[in-house]
Design an enzyme around this catalytic site. Sequence first.
Site, PDB file in Angstrom:
ATOM      1  N   LYS A 139       0.828  -1.212   0.000  1.00 39.67           N
ATOM      2  CA  LYS A 139       0.000   0.000   0.000  1.00 39.67           C
ATOM      3  C   LYS A 139       0.865   1.266   0.000  1.00 39.67           C
ATOM      4  CE  LYS A 139      -3.478   2.567   0.060  1.00 39.67           C
ATOM      5  NZ  LYS A 139      -4.591   2.820   0.909  1.00 39.67           N
ATOM      6  N   CYS A 151      -4.068  10.432   1.766  1.00 42.08           N
ATOM      7  CA  CYS A 151      -3.228   9.248   1.552  1.00 42.08           C
ATOM      8  C   CYS A 151      -1.881   9.553   0.900  1.00 42.08           C
ATOM      9  CB  CYS A 151      -3.987   8.246   0.696  1.00 42.08           C
ATOM     10  SG  CYS A 151      -5.562   7.757   1.423  1.00 42.08           S
TER      11      CYS A 151
HETATM   12  N1  LIG Z   1     -11.042   6.998   2.993  1.00 38.97           N
HETATM   13  C1  LIG Z   1     -10.256   6.459   2.078  1.00 38.97           C
HETATM   14  O1  LIG Z   1     -10.377   6.735   0.887  1.00 38.97           O
HETATM   15  C2  LIG Z   1      -9.183   5.463   2.467  1.00 38.97           C
HETATM   16  C3  LIG Z   1      -8.606   4.756   1.437  1.00 38.97           C
HETATM   17  C4  LIG Z   1      -7.638   3.812   1.741  1.00 38.97           C
HETATM   18  C5  LIG Z   1      -7.243   3.632   3.059  1.00 38.97           C
HETATM   19  N2  LIG Z   1      -7.819   4.334   4.061  1.00 38.97           N
HETATM   20  C6  LIG Z   1      -7.343   4.059   5.431  1.00 38.97           C
HETATM   21  O2  LIG Z   1      -8.403   4.065   6.343  1.00 38.97           O
HETATM   22  C7  LIG Z   1      -8.049   4.801   7.511  1.00 38.97           C
HETATM   23  C8  LIG Z   1      -9.301   5.389   8.072  1.00 38.97           C
HETATM   24  O3  LIG Z   1      -9.776   6.298   7.111  1.00 38.97           O
HETATM   25  P1  LIG Z   1     -11.253   6.806   7.012  1.00 38.97           P
HETATM   26  O4  LIG Z   1     -11.338   7.578   5.755  1.00 38.97           O
HETATM   27  O5  LIG Z   1     -12.225   5.696   7.240  1.00 38.97           O
HETATM   28  O6  LIG Z   1     -11.314   7.802   8.274  1.00 38.97           O
HETATM   29  P2  LIG Z   1     -12.601   8.511   8.857  1.00 38.97           P
HETATM   30  O7  LIG Z   1     -12.127   9.666   9.644  1.00 38.97           O
HETATM   31  O8  LIG Z   1     -13.628   8.685   7.794  1.00 38.97           O
HETATM   32  O9  LIG Z   1     -13.204   7.407   9.868  1.00 38.97           O
HETATM   33  C9  LIG Z   1     -12.581   6.917  11.002  1.00 38.97           C
HETATM   34  C10 LIG Z   1     -13.633   6.437  11.979  1.00 38.97           C
HETATM   35  O10 LIG Z   1     -12.962   5.846  13.088  1.00 38.97           O
HETATM   36  C11 LIG Z   1     -13.668   6.220  14.277  1.00 38.97           C
HETATM   37  N3  LIG Z   1     -12.780   6.041  15.428  1.00 38.97           N
HETATM   38  C12 LIG Z   1     -11.779   6.844  15.864  1.00 38.97           C
HETATM   39  N4  LIG Z   1     -11.190   6.323  16.953  1.00 38.97           N
HETATM   40  C13 LIG Z   1     -11.822   5.128  17.207  1.00 38.97           C
HETATM   41  C14 LIG Z   1     -11.658   4.115  18.176  1.00 38.97           C
HETATM   42  N5  LIG Z   1     -10.721   4.188  19.123  1.00 38.97           N
HETATM   43  N6  LIG Z   1     -12.477   3.046  18.116  1.00 38.97           N
HETATM   44  C15 LIG Z   1     -13.441   2.953  17.174  1.00 38.97           C
HETATM   45  N7  LIG Z   1     -13.644   3.877  16.242  1.00 38.97           N
HETATM   46  C16 LIG Z   1     -12.844   4.953  16.244  1.00 38.97           C
HETATM   47  C17 LIG Z   1     -14.084   7.651  14.000  1.00 38.97           C
HETATM   48  O11 LIG Z   1     -15.151   8.055  14.836  1.00 38.97           O
HETATM   49  C18 LIG Z   1     -14.481   7.585  12.513  1.00 38.97           C
HETATM   50  O12 LIG Z   1     -15.852   7.291  12.308  1.00 38.97           O
HETATM   51  C19 LIG Z   1      -7.029   5.814   7.009  1.00 38.97           C
HETATM   52  O13 LIG Z   1      -6.140   6.207   8.021  1.00 38.97           O
HETATM   53  C20 LIG Z   1      -6.343   5.098   5.885  1.00 38.97           C
HETATM   54  O14 LIG Z   1      -5.212   4.434   6.362  1.00 38.97           O
HETATM   55  C21 LIG Z   1      -8.787   5.258   3.796  1.00 38.97           C
HETATM   56  C1  LIG Z   2      -6.360   6.216  -8.153  1.00 40.65           C
HETATM   57  C2  LIG Z   2      -6.508   5.714  -6.739  1.00 40.65           C
HETATM   58  O1  LIG Z   2      -6.948   4.633  -6.573  1.00 40.65           O
HETATM   59  N1  LIG Z   2      -6.158   6.518  -5.717  1.00 40.65           N
HETATM   60  C3  LIG Z   2      -6.453   6.229  -4.323  1.00 40.65           C
HETATM   61  C4  LIG Z   2      -6.064   7.478  -3.577  1.00 40.65           C
HETATM   62  O2  LIG Z   2      -7.220   8.223  -3.665  1.00 40.65           O
HETATM   63  P1  LIG Z   2      -7.213   9.816  -3.604  1.00 40.65           P
HETATM   64  O3  LIG Z   2      -8.557  10.196  -3.171  1.00 40.65           O
HETATM   65  O4  LIG Z   2      -6.087  10.310  -2.823  1.00 40.65           O
HETATM   66  O5  LIG Z   2      -7.149  10.281  -5.150  1.00 40.65           O
HETATM   67  P2  LIG Z   2      -6.063  10.324  -6.299  1.00 40.65           P
HETATM   68  O6  LIG Z   2      -6.793  10.312  -7.577  1.00 40.65           O
HETATM   69  O7  LIG Z   2      -5.055   9.270  -6.173  1.00 40.65           O
HETATM   70  O8  LIG Z   2      -5.420  11.766  -6.183  1.00 40.65           O
HETATM   71  C5  LIG Z   2      -4.611  12.225  -5.147  1.00 40.65           C
HETATM   72  C6  LIG Z   2      -4.095  13.617  -5.492  1.00 40.65           C
HETATM   73  O9  LIG Z   2      -3.222  13.550  -6.614  1.00 40.65           O
HETATM   74  C7  LIG Z   2      -3.659  14.444  -7.643  1.00 40.65           C
HETATM   75  N2  LIG Z   2      -3.346  13.817  -8.930  1.00 40.65           N
HETATM   76  C8  LIG Z   2      -3.872  12.595  -9.231  1.00 40.65           C
HETATM   77  C9  LIG Z   2      -3.566  11.967 -10.436  1.00 40.65           C
HETATM   78  C10 LIG Z   2      -2.714  12.620 -11.356  1.00 40.65           C
HETATM   79  O10 LIG Z   2      -2.406  12.116 -12.461  1.00 40.65           O
HETATM   80  N3  LIG Z   2      -2.208  13.845 -11.017  1.00 40.65           N
HETATM   81  C11 LIG Z   2      -2.505  14.464  -9.823  1.00 40.65           C
HETATM   82  O11 LIG Z   2      -2.023  15.527  -9.564  1.00 40.65           O
HETATM   83  C12 LIG Z   2      -5.157  14.621  -7.384  1.00 40.65           C
HETATM   84  O12 LIG Z   2      -5.612  15.840  -7.913  1.00 40.65           O
HETATM   85  C13 LIG Z   2      -5.212  14.602  -5.865  1.00 40.65           C
HETATM   86  O13 LIG Z   2      -4.892  15.857  -5.326  1.00 40.65           O
HETATM   87  O14 LIG Z   2      -5.697   7.273  -2.262  1.00 40.65           O
HETATM   88  C14 LIG Z   2      -6.371   6.230  -1.607  1.00 40.65           C
HETATM   89  C15 LIG Z   2      -5.978   6.211  -0.137  1.00 40.65           C
HETATM   90  O15 LIG Z   2      -4.815   5.504   0.075  1.00 40.65           O
HETATM   91  C16 LIG Z   2      -6.011   4.931  -2.293  1.00 40.65           C
HETATM   92  O16 LIG Z   2      -6.992   3.997  -1.999  1.00 40.65           O
HETATM   93  C17 LIG Z   2      -5.797   5.061  -3.775  1.00 40.65           C
HETATM   94  O17 LIG Z   2      -4.431   5.097  -4.124  1.00 40.65           O
END
Ligand SMILES: NC(=O)c1ccc[n+]([C@@H]2O[C@H](COP(=O)([O-])OP(=O)(O)OC[C@H]3O[C@@H](n4cnc5c(N)ncnc54)[C@H](O)[C@@H]3O)[C@@H](O)[C@H]2O)c1
Ligand SMILES: CC(=O)N[C@@H]1[C@@H](OP(=O)(O)OP(=O)(O)OC[C@H]2O[C@@H](n3ccc(=O)[nH]c3=O)[C@H](O)[C@@H]2O)O[C@H](CO)[C@@H](O)[C@@H]1O
Length: 390
Positions: free
Chosen positions: A200, A253
């Site tokens: 990741k 991220c």
């Molecule tokens: N959102 C995304 O697009 C995304 C993508 C890939 C990975 N992640 C991973 O997921 C992690 C969490 O992201 P998210 O977007 O879900 O965050 P978020 O802030 O949307 O949600 C986190 C949740 O955890 C809860 N929480 C906090 N402390 C807690 C505890 N001690 N016990 C139980 N619940 C608790 C919060 O109340 C909240 O609802 C990120 O740090 C990242 O590593 C997120």
């Molecule tokens: C494609 C994808 O699966 N991505 C995810 C990403 O999601 P994300 O919401 O962070 O979105 P992205 O699209 O990756 O963009 C991030 C930033 O990069 C800028 N950008 C993007 C493409 C480009 O060609 N030139 C740029 O400048 C864009 O504007 C923005 O500011 O993170 C998640 C959490 O880990 C992952 O699940 C996962 O990797």
Amino acid sequence: MGLGNAGLPLAAVIADHGIQVVGVDIDRRRCDLINSGKNPIPQEVGLDELISRYGGKGLVATTEYRDAVSCNVFIVIVPLFIDKNHNPDFRTLESAFRSLGSVLKRGDLVVLETTVPPGTTEGLALRWIEESSELKLGQFYLAHSPERIMTGCSISRLREFPKVIGGVDERSGIVAYDVYRRFIPNLRLVSSARVAEMIKVMEGCYRDVNIALANELFKISNELGIDFHEAREHANHEYCHIHMPSTGVGGHCIPVYPWFLINEMVRRERAEDAVMLRTARELNDGMIRYWMDRIMDGCMRIDKPLVDIRICIHGITYRPGVRELHHSRNLALAKLLKSRGLKVGAYDETLSKEEVLKTGLEWMDPEDADVVFNSFELSLTIRHPRDAPA
Ligand SMILES: NC(=O)c1ccc[n+]([C@@H]2O[C@H](COP(=O)([O-])OP(=O)(O)OC[C@H]3O[C@@H](n4cnc5c(N)ncnc54)[C@H](O)[C@@H]3O)[C@@H](O)[C@H]2O)c1
Ligand SMILES: CC(=O)N[C@@H]1[C@@H](OP(=O)(O)OP(=O)(O)OC[C@H]2O[C@@H](n3ccc(=O)[nH]c3=O)[C@H](O)[C@@H]2O)O[C@H](CO)[C@@H](O)[C@@H]1O
């Protein structure tokens, strides 16, 4: 554990596979919403339907860890915050692990999904569980499976995108793989939790470095009078994928994960082995200065004192279509211009006027501005320039 943007779609997809899910979240309001069948993340395609079907039934949300005592599988997906030196603040994770340790039983499986520096699951997570549960590894299983969703299309990602899982020992990997296979169709078992964590982080580094390359090639193309987009279109093929230039990389991220590796290499006194990652971070974060200069050049073409020119930044979220401002470079650009004493306002299709005002910026209709910078299209519109053809 954690029913946020990442945890809730996962919980809903598991429930949709006929598995009873208890979701623990410290946010009571969120739990109440979910239990009444209401989706707290309406922009997540397909989630409304799943929450209305399973909320309070196949998926029960609670603020109490003890309500999960009958569960056999514990998935942790709470946030990992980063301090101003880009070091992870593990307090939320530690609290979640220690709470779940208090309800863990022999034979249970724990999986961490939050993105973490490689080594965290077998190091800190294992220690927190052993200290709070009085169980030893072998009496429970522990694995890492990084969440790879993308906001807005998380449900389809969970159903289609390849997901990896790796155990802190061989047995944990196998047990975790067998459980996850029941609700993740495209699952791959990797040799360790450490490898799963690295996968990741690597993905984030790849995107950051490639976006930095695109940004650099864009700046050079402009200097040479070459149409970057035309060149990019024909340069890209099976072995070459030039990304899109931008104002920089925003979100929770990608701007964060390279620091996991950069800082680890600094701690090991091997900073010179992470030089590309650091350069990419600095280059991407520095793009707002490049765009500030371009916007100032545009202002110079208008017959008005600089302080009277109305500049609109059109698009301030971190990427188009997502109502999120976290580490938004578009917002940072607007604030940078404002800090130079310029009259800057913002406009964003996904945000209300009140939401824009909350950022500390003036709300500005692009039609009322002298200069409009569209931060997603990277286009600059100058109204009534003095050098316009008559
Ligand atoms: N959102 C995304 O697009 C995304 C993508 C890939 C990975 N992640 C991973 O997921 C992690 C969490 O992201 P998210 O977007 O879900 O965050 P978020 O802030 O949307 O949600 C986190 C949740 O955890 C809860 N929480 C906090 N402390 C807690 C505890 N001690 N016990 C139980 N619940 C608790 C919060 O109340 C909240 O609802 C990120 O740090 C990242 O590593 C997120
Ligand atoms: C494609 C994808 O699966 N991505 C995810 C990403 O999601 P994300 O919401 O962070 O979105 P992205 O699209 O990756 O963009 C991030 C930033 O990069 C800028 N950008 C993007 C493409 C480009 O060609 N030139 C740029 O400048 C864009 O504007 C923005 O500011 O993170 C998640 C959490 O880990 C992952 O699940 C996962 O990797």
